[in-house]
Write an enzyme that holds these catalytic residues in place. Structure first.
Site, mmCIF file in Angstrom:
data_model
loop_
_atom_site.group_PDB
_atom_site.id
_atom_site.type_symbol
_atom_site.label_atom_id
_atom_site.label_comp_id
_atom_site.label_asym_id
_atom_site.label_seq_id
_atom_site.Cartn_x
_atom_site.Cartn_y
_atom_site.Cartn_z
ATOM 1 N N CYS A 1 7.286 -24.590 -18.571
ATOM 2 C CA CYS A 1 7.529 -25.419 -17.390
ATOM 3 C C CYS A 1 8.674 -26.390 -17.680
ATOM 4 C CB CYS A 1 6.269 -26.204 -17.034
ATOM 5 S SG CYS A 1 6.529 -27.423 -15.722
ATOM 6 N N SER B 1 -1.591 -4.705 9.039
ATOM 7 C CA SER B 1 -2.701 -3.765 9.257
ATOM 8 C C SER B 1 -3.912 -4.453 9.861
ATOM 9 C CB SER B 1 -3.095 -3.108 7.926
ATOM 10 O OG SER B 1 -3.533 -4.097 7.003
ATOM 11 N N ARG C 1 0.797 -1.218 0.000
ATOM 12 C CA ARG C 1 0.000 0.000 0.000
ATOM 13 C C ARG C 1 0.837 1.279 0.000
ATOM 14 N NH1 ARG C 1 -2.382 -3.752 3.203
ATOM 15 N NH2 ARG C 1 -4.584 -4.217 2.892
ATOM 16 N N HIS D 1 0.227 -16.544 1.840
ATOM 17 C CA HIS D 1 0.138 -16.044 0.465
ATOM 18 C C HIS D 1 1.212 -16.637 -0.444
ATOM 19 C CE1 HIS D 1 -1.988 -12.306 2.333
ATOM 20 N NE2 HIS D 1 -2.814 -13.323 2.151
#
Length: 251
Positions: free
Chosen positions: A154, A197, A38, A121
């Protein structure tokens, strides 16, 4: 209560805790030179978002995705763990904490020595094939893309769609990792939420899960977070310096 008193209190809680979970967000890595998403200059301010379905369906989208990721790779590959990463790795090694859950994709916790890490993630240090599920180290593939301007095939199945092993917008978090994270938090009596956050769910629900079972919540973040109201202690300021101070109080 002063910050020094808060630090002493958190060190006491760490000593008393039977199951401590560490949870980190982008804020811990900004001190290693990696801007959070951000911030000015962060990923969300510089690039057009390539959604997961678009990546899967469009060769042009895959090329643009690799262009963006190859540019960002320079920041990741040059970054080194800071004092905060090192303290958290030492806590795991000494048995102070059960393990670490992170929203970060930079791999700096593992480089610092953390071993019991759940990456919500994924990781930008590997690539995965969407078609055969093989995984590869990312460095040579980034070099290949930068030299040719074409998405590398790949190495295993030759025709698969190769993607960084990170969770893209529109892509589900890995279910097994998320379930294990909730399992840790359902058993924890203390969680330290560091540099996040705490507004993006389901990750932001993890401290809530600790609170729900009666555990303590400690937040280390320079700014306000979405869960300040449930924190037993909130410490602001530099994350690395604060963690070093807590570690000194522990010793």
């Amino acid at each position: 209560m002063s910050k020094a008193e808060d630090i002493s209190l958190v060190a006491q809680w760490l000593t008393e805790s039977e199951s401590t979970v560490l949870f980190t967000g982008a804020g811990i890595s900004t001190e290693s030179g990696i801007p959070d998403f951000r911030s000015p200059g962060g990923v969300w301010t510089k690039y057009r978002t390539i959604y997961y379905d678009e990546f899967r369906q469009s060769a042009d989208a895959r090329r643009e995705y690799w262009r963006q990721k190859s540019e960002a790779h320079v920041e990741f590959s040059a970054a080194a763990p800071n004092a905060g990463h090192q303290v958290l790795a030492a806590w795991e090694a000494r048995g102070v904490a059960r393990g670490l859950i992170t929203q970060n994709i930079d791999g700096l916790h593992q480089i610092a020595g953390s071993r019991n890490v759940l990456e919500l993630h994924g990781t930008a240090r590997e690539a995965t094939c969407l078609d055969c599920s093989a995984r590869f180290e990312i460095d040579s593939l980034v070099v290949q893309f930068r030299e040719t301007g074409e998405v590398p095939p790949c190495p295993q199945c030759a025709k698969g769609r190769l993607k960084h092993a990170t969770v893209s917008f529109g892509q589900m978090l890995p279910t097994d990792v998320l379930e294990m994270a909730y399992d840790w938090c359902s058993q924890a009596d203390l969680i330290l939420a560091i540099g996040s956050s705490l507004v993006v769910t389901p990750a932001a629900d993890l401290p809530v899960a600790v609170r729900r079972r009666g555990g303590r919540v400690v937040i280390l973040n320079r700014d306000e977070t979405g869960l300040d109201q449930i924190a037993d202690a909130k410490l602001s300021g530099g994350i690395g310096a604060t963690l070093v101070a807590i570690d000194a109080a522990l010793r």
